[in-house]
Design a protein around this motif. Sequence first.
Motif, mmCIF file in Angstrom:
data_model
loop_
_atom_site.group_PDB
_atom_site.id
_atom_site.type_symbol
_atom_site.label_atom_id
_atom_site.label_comp_id
_atom_site.label_asym_id
_atom_site.label_seq_id
_atom_site.Cartn_x
_atom_site.Cartn_y
_atom_site.Cartn_z
ATOM 1 N N TRP A 38 28.862 36.336 48.887
ATOM 2 C CA TRP A 38 27.475 36.805 48.910
ATOM 3 C C TRP A 38 26.917 36.956 47.500
ATOM 4 C CZ3 TRP A 38 24.588 36.069 52.820
ATOM 5 C CH2 TRP A 38 25.148 36.013 54.089
ATOM 6 N N VAL A 39 27.752 37.338 46.554
ATOM 7 C CA VAL A 39 27.303 37.419 45.162
ATOM 8 C C VAL A 39 26.813 36.046 44.717
ATOM 9 C CG1 VAL A 39 28.078 37.733 42.772
ATOM 10 C CG2 VAL A 39 28.725 39.395 44.526
ATOM 11 N N ASN A 40 27.590 35.002 45.013
ATOM 12 C CA ASN A 40 27.214 33.638 44.615
ATOM 13 C C ASN A 40 25.919 33.189 45.288
ATOM 14 O OD1 ASN A 40 29.470 33.402 42.993
ATOM 15 N ND2 ASN A 40 30.687 32.448 44.589
ATOM 16 N N LYS A 41 25.691 33.590 46.536
ATOM 17 C CA LYS A 41 24.490 33.170 47.265
ATOM 18 C C LYS A 41 23.238 33.945 46.842
ATOM 19 C CE LYS A 41 26.778 31.842 51.574
ATOM 20 N NZ LYS A 41 26.875 32.132 53.012
ATOM 21 N N LEU A 42 23.407 35.239 46.482
ATOM 22 C CA LEU A 42 22.254 36.117 46.320
ATOM 23 C C LEU A 42 21.903 36.527 44.896
ATOM 24 C CD1 LEU A 42 22.984 38.561 49.271
ATOM 25 C CD2 LEU A 42 21.314 36.707 49.229
ATOM 26 N N MET A 43 22.864 36.565 44.004
ATOM 27 C CA MET A 43 22.649 37.139 42.678
ATOM 28 C C MET A 43 21.472 36.491 41.944
ATOM 29 S SD MET A 43 23.813 39.667 41.010
ATOM 30 C CE MET A 43 25.374 39.952 41.758
ATOM 31 N N GLY A 44 20.526 37.341 41.537
ATOM 32 C CA GLY A 44 19.361 36.893 40.786
ATOM 33 C C GLY A 44 18.219 36.357 41.631
ATOM 34 N N LYS A 45 18.441 36.213 42.946
ATOM 35 C CA LYS A 45 17.388 35.673 43.814
ATOM 36 C C LYS A 45 16.590 36.794 44.460
ATOM 37 C CE LYS A 45 19.672 31.347 44.873
ATOM 38 N NZ LYS A 45 20.035 30.413 45.936
ATOM 39 N N LEU B 89 14.595 38.014 48.035
ATOM 40 C CA LEU B 89 14.684 37.771 49.463
ATOM 41 C C LEU B 89 13.311 37.387 49.982
ATOM 42 C CD1 LEU B 89 16.968 40.764 50.448
ATOM 43 C CD2 LEU B 89 17.619 38.408 49.965
ATOM 44 N N GLY B 90 13.266 36.348 50.804
ATOM 45 C CA GLY B 90 11.986 35.869 51.319
ATOM 46 C C GLY B 90 12.136 35.207 52.662
ATOM 47 N N ASP B 91 11.175 34.352 52.997
ATOM 48 C CA ASP B 91 11.173 33.672 54.291
ATOM 49 C C ASP B 91 11.953 32.369 54.274
ATOM 50 O OD1 ASP B 91 9.612 35.677 55.426
ATOM 51 O OD2 ASP B 91 7.749 34.702 54.791
ATOM 52 N N SER B 92 12.201 31.817 53.088
ATOM 53 C CA SER B 92 12.934 30.549 53.002
ATOM 54 C C SER B 92 13.897 30.591 51.818
ATOM 55 C CB SER B 92 11.963 29.377 52.846
ATOM 56 O OG SER B 92 11.246 29.507 51.642
ATOM 57 N N SER B 93 14.848 29.668 51.834
ATOM 58 C CA SER B 93 15.823 29.584 50.743
ATOM 59 C C SER B 93 15.469 28.432 49.818
ATOM 60 C CB SER B 93 17.226 29.364 51.306
ATOM 61 O OG SER B 93 17.664 30.498 52.009
ATOM 62 N N ASN B 94 15.540 28.708 48.517
ATOM 63 C CA ASN B 94 15.382 27.667 47.503
ATOM 64 C C ASN B 94 16.106 28.135 46.242
ATOM 65 O OD1 ASN B 94 13.542 29.361 46.061
ATOM 66 N ND2 ASN B 94 11.864 28.585 47.332
ATOM 67 N N ALA C 221 16.621 33.245 52.196
ATOM 68 C CA ALA C 221 15.951 33.586 53.454
ATOM 69 C C ALA C 221 16.596 34.812 54.108
ATOM 70 C CB ALA C 221 15.993 32.405 54.407
ATOM 71 N N LYS C 222 15.777 35.808 54.431
ATOM 72 C CA LYS C 222 16.269 37.019 55.082
ATOM 73 C C LYS C 222 16.961 36.705 56.408
ATOM 74 C CE LYS C 222 12.736 40.055 53.166
ATOM 75 N NZ LYS C 222 11.591 40.919 53.474
ATOM 76 N N LYS C 223 16.499 35.671 57.100
ATOM 77 C CA LYS C 223 17.070 35.327 58.402
ATOM 78 C C LYS C 223 18.524 34.856 58.288
ATOM 79 C CE LYS C 223 15.282 30.581 58.421
ATOM 80 N NZ LYS C 223 16.531 29.906 58.212
ATOM 81 N N ASP C 224 18.953 34.468 57.093
ATOM 82 C CA ASP C 224 20.317 33.990 56.878
ATOM 83 C C ASP C 224 21.280 35.090 56.453
ATOM 84 O OD1 ASP C 224 19.541 31.419 57.566
ATOM 85 O OD2 ASP C 224 19.027 30.903 55.497
ATOM 86 N N LEU C 225 20.788 36.323 56.354
ATOM 87 C CA LEU C 225 21.658 37.454 56.029
ATOM 88 C C LEU C 225 22.426 37.876 57.270
ATOM 89 C CD1 LEU C 225 19.164 39.587 53.917
ATOM 90 C CD2 LEU C 225 21.172 38.334 53.066
ATOM 91 N N PRO C 226 23.584 38.516 57.100
ATOM 92 C CA PRO C 226 24.321 39.003 58.273
ATOM 93 C C PRO C 226 23.498 40.044 59.030
ATOM 94 C CG PRO C 226 25.417 39.674 56.241
ATOM 95 C CD PRO C 226 24.251 38.836 55.859
ATOM 96 N N GLU C 227 23.779 40.190 60.303
ATOM 97 C CA GLU C 227 23.027 41.141 61.134
ATOM 98 C C GLU C 227 23.108 42.558 60.569
ATOM 99 O OE1 GLU C 227 23.195 42.926 65.639
ATOM 100 O OE2 GLU C 227 23.811 40.857 65.320
ATOM 101 N N SER C 228 24.283 42.948 60.108
ATOM 102 C CA SER C 228 24.472 44.288 59.564
ATOM 103 C C SER C 228 24.295 44.247 58.048
ATOM 104 C CB SER C 228 25.861 44.807 59.931
ATOM 105 O OG SER C 228 26.048 46.103 59.432
ATOM 106 N N HIS C 229 23.074 44.544 57.595
ATOM 107 C CA HIS C 229 22.780 44.571 56.160
ATOM 108 C C HIS C 229 21.657 45.571 55.897
ATOM 109 C CE1 HIS C 229 19.372 42.000 57.291
ATOM 110 N NE2 HIS C 229 18.812 42.408 56.161
ATOM 111 N N ARG C 230 21.534 45.940 54.643
ATOM 112 C CA ARG C 230 20.385 46.739 54.220
ATOM 113 C C ARG C 230 20.055 46.372 52.782
ATOM 114 N NH1 ARG C 230 22.787 52.945 53.908
ATOM 115 N NH2 ARG C 230 24.543 52.460 52.564
ATOM 116 N N ASN D 239 25.380 45.654 51.674
ATOM 117 C CA ASN D 239 24.344 46.359 50.920
ATOM 118 C C ASN D 239 23.853 45.432 49.813
ATOM 119 O OD1 ASN D 239 24.574 48.987 52.227
ATOM 120 N ND2 ASN D 239 26.578 49.063 51.265
ATOM 121 N N ILE D 240 22.578 45.162 49.815
ATOM 122 C CA ILE D 240 21.981 44.269 48.827
ATOM 123 C C ILE D 240 21.106 45.114 47.917
ATOM 124 C CG2 ILE D 240 20.542 42.233 48.495
ATOM 125 C CD1 ILE D 240 21.283 41.644 51.543
#
Length: 79
Positions: free
Chosen positions: A18-25, A27-32, A37-46, A64-65
């Motif tokens: 998750w660090v590799n996928k999220l760090m510095g990005k 959160l929004g509606d799409s991934s680039n 994209a928030k929809k690609d996060l695990p169900e249990s997150h905050r 936890n993000i």
Amino acid sequence: MPLVVPGINSTMGDKSEWVNKLMGKKLGDSSNETSFAKKDLPESHRVLKPGDMKTMDHNPDRLNIHVNEEGAVHDVTYG
């Protein structure tokens, strides 16, 4: 040899994934290149912003993000 601490491992996978996928990005509606994209996060997150109140219950499967004032991810933890 990696450090292994009993009771710290999560069933959701390795934190570094998750660090590799999220760090510095942001959160929004799409991934680039700059957002995830928030929809690609695990169900249990905050998502935790600076100064946010949070419950102190420990849920090892909750991602936890932590985002900074600009909304960019600066840390990822489980709990």
